[in-house]
Design an enzyme around this catalytic site. Structure first.
Site, PDB file in Angstrom:
ATOM      1  N   ALA A  15       0.814  -1.224   0.000  1.00  0.00           N
ATOM      2  CA  ALA A  15       0.000   0.000   0.000  1.00  0.00           C
ATOM      3  C   ALA A  15       0.839   1.262   0.000  1.00  0.00           C
ATOM      4  O   ALA A  15       0.357   2.337  -0.352  1.00  0.00           O
ATOM      5  CB  ALA A  15      -0.936  -0.010   1.198  1.00  0.00           C
ATOM      6  N   GLY A  16       2.083   1.120   0.396  1.00  0.00           N
ATOM      7  CA  GLY A  16       2.916   2.308   0.585  1.00  0.00           C
ATOM      8  C   GLY A  16       3.235   3.019  -0.730  1.00  0.00           C
ATOM      9  O   GLY A  16       3.191   2.431  -1.802  1.00  0.00           O
ATOM     10  N   ARG A  20      10.548   7.649  -1.476  1.00  0.00           N
ATOM     11  CA  ARG A  20      11.901   7.920  -1.970  1.00  0.00           C
ATOM     12  C   ARG A  20      12.088   7.542  -3.434  1.00  0.00           C
ATOM     13  O   ARG A  20      13.092   7.883  -4.045  1.00  0.00           O
ATOM     14  CB  ARG A  20      12.934   7.207  -1.077  1.00  0.00           C
ATOM     15  CG  ARG A  20      13.192   7.957   0.214  1.00  0.00           C
ATOM     16  CD  ARG A  20      14.090   7.178   1.142  1.00  0.00           C
ATOM     17  NE  ARG A  20      13.370   6.103   1.811  1.00  0.00           N
ATOM     18  CZ  ARG A  20      13.964   5.093   2.470  1.00  0.00           C
ATOM     19  NH1 ARG A  20      15.287   5.032   2.507  1.00  0.00           N
ATOM     20  NH2 ARG A  20      13.242   4.172   3.068  1.00  0.00           N
ATOM     21  N   LYS A  27       5.555   1.831  -5.875  1.00  0.00           N
ATOM     22  CA  LYS A  27       6.905   1.250  -5.858  1.00  0.00           C
ATOM     23  C   LYS A  27       6.947  -0.165  -6.432  1.00  0.00           C
ATOM     24  O   LYS A  27       7.838  -0.516  -7.206  1.00  0.00           O
ATOM     25  CB  LYS A  27       7.410   1.264  -4.405  1.00  0.00           C
ATOM     26  CG  LYS A  27       8.749   0.617  -4.205  1.00  0.00           C
ATOM     27  CD  LYS A  27       9.376   0.963  -2.866  1.00  0.00           C
ATOM     28  CE  LYS A  27       8.696   0.329  -1.689  1.00  0.00           C
ATOM     29  NZ  LYS A  27       9.403   0.603  -0.422  1.00  0.00           N
ATOM     30  N   GLY A 149      14.927  -2.904  10.381  1.00  0.00           N
ATOM     31  CA  GLY A 149      14.644  -3.195  11.780  1.00  0.00           C
ATOM     32  C   GLY A 149      15.692  -4.168  12.303  1.00  0.00           C
ATOM     33  O   GLY A 149      16.125  -5.060  11.575  1.00  0.00           O
ATOM     34  N   ASN A 179      15.751  -7.411   9.971  1.00  0.00           N
ATOM     35  CA  ASN A 179      14.415  -7.932   9.678  1.00  0.00           C
ATOM     36  C   ASN A 179      14.039  -7.696   8.214  1.00  0.00           C
ATOM     37  O   ASN A 179      13.788  -6.566   7.814  1.00  0.00           O
ATOM     38  CB  ASN A 179      13.419  -7.198  10.590  1.00  0.00           C
ATOM     39  CG  ASN A 179      11.979  -7.526  10.232  1.00  0.00           C
ATOM     40  OD1 ASN A 179      11.682  -8.653   9.847  1.00  0.00           O
ATOM     41  ND2 ASN A 179      11.099  -6.533  10.365  1.00  0.00           N
ATOM     42  N   ASN A 387      16.290 -17.523 -52.058  1.00  0.00           N
ATOM     43  CA  ASN A 387      17.224 -16.429 -51.855  1.00  0.00           C
ATOM     44  C   ASN A 387      16.497 -15.107 -52.034  1.00  0.00           C
ATOM     45  O   ASN A 387      15.951 -14.835 -53.106  1.00  0.00           O
ATOM     46  CB  ASN A 387      18.387 -16.530 -52.840  1.00  0.00           C
ATOM     47  CG  ASN A 387      19.443 -15.488 -52.501  1.00  0.00           C
ATOM     48  OD1 ASN A 387      20.058 -15.544 -51.443  1.00  0.00           O
ATOM     49  ND2 ASN A 387      19.615 -14.516 -53.381  1.00  0.00           N
ATOM     50  N   ALA A 390      19.338  -8.612 -52.267  1.00  0.00           N
ATOM     51  CA  ALA A 390      19.579  -7.356 -51.548  1.00  0.00           C
ATOM     52  C   ALA A 390      18.488  -6.349 -51.862  1.00  0.00           C
ATOM     53  O   ALA A 390      18.118  -6.150 -53.015  1.00  0.00           O
ATOM     54  CB  ALA A 390      20.939  -6.789 -51.949  1.00  0.00           C
ATOM     55  N   ARG A 452      10.059  -4.048 -65.213  1.00  0.00           N
ATOM     56  CA  ARG A 452      10.781  -2.793 -65.036  1.00  0.00           C
ATOM     57  C   ARG A 452      10.895  -2.140 -66.401  1.00  0.00           C
ATOM     58  O   ARG A 452      10.727  -2.806 -67.431  1.00  0.00           O
ATOM     59  CB  ARG A 452      12.168  -3.046 -64.427  1.00  0.00           C
ATOM     60  CG  ARG A 452      13.046  -3.874 -65.314  1.00  0.00           C
ATOM     61  CD  ARG A 452      14.376  -4.261 -64.682  1.00  0.00           C
ATOM     62  NE  ARG A 452      15.162  -5.039 -65.625  1.00  0.00           N
ATOM     63  CZ  ARG A 452      15.928  -6.063 -65.292  1.00  0.00           C
ATOM     64  NH1 ARG A 452      16.025  -6.459 -64.030  1.00  0.00           N
ATOM     65  NH2 ARG A 452      16.616  -6.700 -66.199  1.00  0.00           N
TER      66      ARG A 452
HETATM   67  C1  UD1 Z   1       9.830  -2.438   7.169  1.00  0.00           C
HETATM   68  C2  UD1 Z   1       9.959  -3.034   8.591  1.00  0.00           C
HETATM   69  C3  UD1 Z   1      11.440  -3.147   8.926  1.00  0.00           C
HETATM   70  C4  UD1 Z   1      12.138  -4.003   7.914  1.00  0.00           C
HETATM   71  C5  UD1 Z   1      11.915  -3.465   6.507  1.00  0.00           C
HETATM   72  C6  UD1 Z   1      12.423  -4.464   5.491  1.00  0.00           C
HETATM   73  C7  UD1 Z   1       8.019  -2.295   9.878  1.00  0.00           C
HETATM   74  C8  UD1 Z   1       7.519  -1.358  10.891  1.00  0.00           C
HETATM   75  N1  UD1 Z   1       9.300  -2.165   9.513  1.00  0.00           N
HETATM   76  O1  UD1 Z   1      10.379  -1.140   7.216  1.00  0.00           O
HETATM   77  O2  UD1 Z   1      11.585  -3.728  10.230  1.00  0.00           O
HETATM   78  O3  UD1 Z   1      13.512  -4.088   8.203  1.00  0.00           O
HETATM   79  O4  UD1 Z   1      10.501  -3.286   6.239  1.00  0.00           O
HETATM   80  O5  UD1 Z   1      12.369  -3.950   4.209  1.00  0.00           O
HETATM   81  O6  UD1 Z   1       7.271  -3.121   9.416  1.00  0.00           O
HETATM   82  N2  UD1 Z   1       3.256  -0.826   3.607  1.00  0.00           N
HETATM   83  C9  UD1 Z   1       1.871  -0.878   3.579  1.00  0.00           C
HETATM   84  N3  UD1 Z   1       1.184  -0.040   4.387  1.00  0.00           N
HETATM   85  C10 UD1 Z   1       1.779   0.831   5.236  1.00  0.00           C
HETATM   86  C11 UD1 Z   1       3.190   0.874   5.246  1.00  0.00           C
HETATM   87  C12 UD1 Z   1       3.903   0.026   4.424  1.00  0.00           C
HETATM   88  O7  UD1 Z   1       1.284  -1.648   2.852  1.00  0.00           O
HETATM   89  O8  UD1 Z   1       1.058   1.559   5.940  1.00  0.00           O
HETATM   90  C13 UD1 Z   1       4.001  -1.712   2.715  1.00  0.00           C
HETATM   91  C14 UD1 Z   1       4.787  -0.945   1.658  1.00  0.00           C
HETATM   92  O9  UD1 Z   1       4.054  -0.808   0.462  1.00  0.00           O
HETATM   93  C15 UD1 Z   1       6.031  -1.815   1.452  1.00  0.00           C
HETATM   94  C16 UD1 Z   1       6.167  -2.542   2.774  1.00  0.00           C
HETATM   95  O10 UD1 Z   1       4.948  -2.428   3.457  1.00  0.00           O
HETATM   96  O11 UD1 Z   1       5.874  -2.773   0.418  1.00  0.00           O
HETATM   97  C17 UD1 Z   1       7.302  -1.990   3.627  1.00  0.00           C
HETATM   98  O12 UD1 Z   1       7.074  -0.626   3.854  1.00  0.00           O
HETATM   99  P1  UD1 Z   1       8.293   0.361   4.050  1.00  0.00           P
HETATM  100  O13 UD1 Z   1       7.761   1.700   4.333  1.00  0.00           O
HETATM  101  O14 UD1 Z   1       9.255   0.225   2.959  1.00  0.00           O
HETATM  102  O15 UD1 Z   1       8.898  -0.245   5.423  1.00  0.00           O
HETATM  103  P2  UD1 Z   1      10.347  -0.060   5.997  1.00  0.00           P
HETATM  104  O16 UD1 Z   1      10.446   1.282   6.617  1.00  0.00           O
HETATM  105  O17 UD1 Z   1      11.339  -0.415   4.967  1.00  0.00           O
HETATM  106 CA    CA Z   2      11.211  -1.140   2.810  1.00  0.00          CA
END
Ligand code: UD1
Ligand code: CA
Length: 470
Positions: A15-16, A20, A27, A149, A179, A387, A390, A452
């Site tokens: 969902a994110g 960046r 993404k 994490g 993580n 053939n 050209a 021709r």
């Molecule tokens: C997250 C982990 C972190 C881990 C890292 C690995 C948490 C709190 N942190 O951090 O420990 O090391 O991934 O890559 O979980 N997303 C949603 N909804 C939200 C937020 C995020 O669906 O509200 C999805 C994003 O689309 C993405 C994924 O979750 O695919 C990770 O989100 P991102 O913001 O990249 O998390 P990190 O800060 O990298």
């Molecule tokens: Ca991430």
């Protein structure tokens, strides 16, 4: 045990926005070696023993919906909207109310890990089933822990918590076990923990990672599976990391091919996607870009600077030099290039020769036939031992009907230089089209067609009218 195995469902968090990336696209729709991050992770998930994939979407969710309609993942799936995005824990909460009476394993993964392999997910699932833990998580060891994490273990080595980089102390930031955000949860045993998540942290988000601390505090069993290759679980957060993922996947692929007996002269300057298969004793020369569903036989020489895309099949002992090939099939012992363009839906038989500045489209070329120089052959069926001279052009498009028509060139026929075949038209077996002919009528087998203007020589012309000073 097989009969008592708990069912599993996967949850992908997508969902994110991926701030960046600075992109209009979510993404997970960005591509790594020709395939979106989401499609790559779905490939890994669908090869597992899971019955359904729940995908959490939010930012530009219409684009993800449209993508999945066009590229069905080949496993039952559903989309769950998370709006606004309040953290990975909040994301999982959008799915769980819709699980019905599901009891079993929830394999939850962030969806921004394009290099994730089926085997690693399978190992996590197996580890979870074996340990019968409430939570089993994947971890990995890295040199540079970046913003991952950190995994906190107790004196006995048990995982007791995950601390986000932003919330970590200086001491915790030194931890190199991180993580990847890929977990197995026993559902509905973790439900109270999910319900109880709070957002008391630097980002004011509901962290999924807090479920691990919750399980440890509740004295519920937790387990960890360490992924050997950190590259495989690396998350993409920026264009720089996207480029790095391309490089990593390329490195993994060219190394695999080299192990399988393929010579890759310049490993860093050769881009090959993981779907590509190449037989032993083939050589890939520098500057090639082979990205797609591509199968190349043994004893071939590809490149330098050959580009392939889409679905391409190349049989044994071919050479393809400085050329572009998309969605085509090439038989044994063909020689293509330099500078040939095989543009979609071509089928070449064995021992075919396609030379410089030749474009082929939607054409069948028979055994031992040459199209050696400067030609366009489109919507054509060319027989064997023919053939194409050209500069031969098949004029396949009719401007009145706006339709494409086919050209047929039978076995052993040949076209002279600079001839045009105005389709629909056919050249019979062994027929010859004289140089410069514009063929608008079928040519019977064995005939010579000349179409021709007749040449006239004016004798003594230079003496009478030519420039005498030169
Ligand atoms: C997250 C982990 C972190 C881990 C890292 C690995 C948490 C709190 N942190 O951090 O420990 O090391 O991934 O890559 O979980 N997303 C949603 N909804 C939200 C937020 C995020 O669906 O509200 C999805 C994003 O689309 C993405 C994924 O979750 O695919 C990770 O989100 P991102 O913001 O990249 O998390 P990190 O800060 O990298
Ligand atoms: Ca991430």
């Amino acid at each position: 045990m097989e009969g008592t195995k708990k069912p599993a469902r996967a949850v992908l968090l997508a969902a994110g926005q991926g701030k960046r990336m600075k992109s209009m696209k979510p993404k997970v729709l960005h591509e790594v070696l020709g395939k979106s991050i989401l499609a790559r992770i779905l490939d890994a998930v669908k090869a597992l023993d899971v019955e359904h994939v729940h995908i959490v979407v939010g930012h530009e969710s219409d684009q993800i919906r449209a993508f999945l309609e066009k590229n069905p993942p080949g496993i039952p799936f559903s989309l769950h909207l998370q709006q606004p995005q309040r953290g990975t824990g909040d994301a999982l909460r959008k799915v769980t109310p819709e699980l019905g009476g599901f009891k079993g394993t929830l394999l939850v993964s962030v969806a921004d890990t394009p290099l994730l392999q089926r085997a690693t997910l399978a190992a996590l699932l197996a580890g979870h089933r074996e340990s019968q833990a409430t939570v089993t998580l994947l971890t990995t060891i890295v040199d540079d822990a970046k913003n991952y994490g950190r995994i906190i273990r107790d004196a006995a080595g048990k995982v007791v918590a995950i601390v986000e980089h932003k919330d970590a102390t200086e001491e915790q930031r030194k931890i190199q076990e991180v993580n990847p955000a890929i977990y197995c949860f026993d559902w509905p045993r973790v439900e109270p923990g999910l319900d109880g998540l709070t957002n008391n942290n630097t980002q004011n988000e509901y962290y999924l990672t807090d479920l691990i601390g919750w399980a440890a505090k509740e004295k519920l069993p937790t387990a960890a599976v360490v992924a050997n290759d950190w590259r495989e679980v690396a998350g993409i957060n920026s264009r720089i990391e996207l480029a790095e993922a391309n490089r990593l996947l390329r490195d993994i692929t060219v190394n695999r091919l080299a192990d399988e007996g393929v010579t890759i002269v310049d490993m860093a300057g050769t881009w090959i996607s993981p779907e590509v298969q190449i037989g032993p004793d083939s050589t890939v020369l520098p500057g090639c870009h082979l990205v797609g569903d591509i199968k190349i036989g043994s004893g071939c020489v590809i490149g330098p600077h050959t580009v392939m895309g889409g679905r391409v099949v190349v049989a044994d002992n071919c050479s393809i030099t400085q050329s572009l090939v998309t969605n085509s099939e090439i038989g044994k012992g063909c020689r293509i290039g330099p500078f040939s363009h095989l543009r979609d839906s071509n089928v070449l038989s064995d021992e075919v020769r396609i030379g410089n500045f030749v474009e082929l489209k939607n054409s069948n070329i028979g055994h031992n036939t040459n199209v050696s120089h400067l030609s366009y052959v489109g919507d054509s069926d060319v027989g064997s031992k023919a053939n194409v001279g050209a500069g031969t052009i098949t004029a396949n498009y009719n401007h009145l009907t706006k339709k494409k028509n086919r050209t047929r060139i039978a076995d052993g026929a040949s076209t002279g230089s600079n001839s045009v075949l105005v389709a629909p038209v056919s050249l019979g077996e062994g027929a010859v089209l004289a140089a410069g002919t514009v063929a608008t009528k079928d040519v019977p087998a064995g005939a010579l067609a000349v179409g021709r203007a007749r040449q006239e020589n004016k004798l003594g012309w230079t003496d009478r009218f030519g420039n005498k000073d030169s």
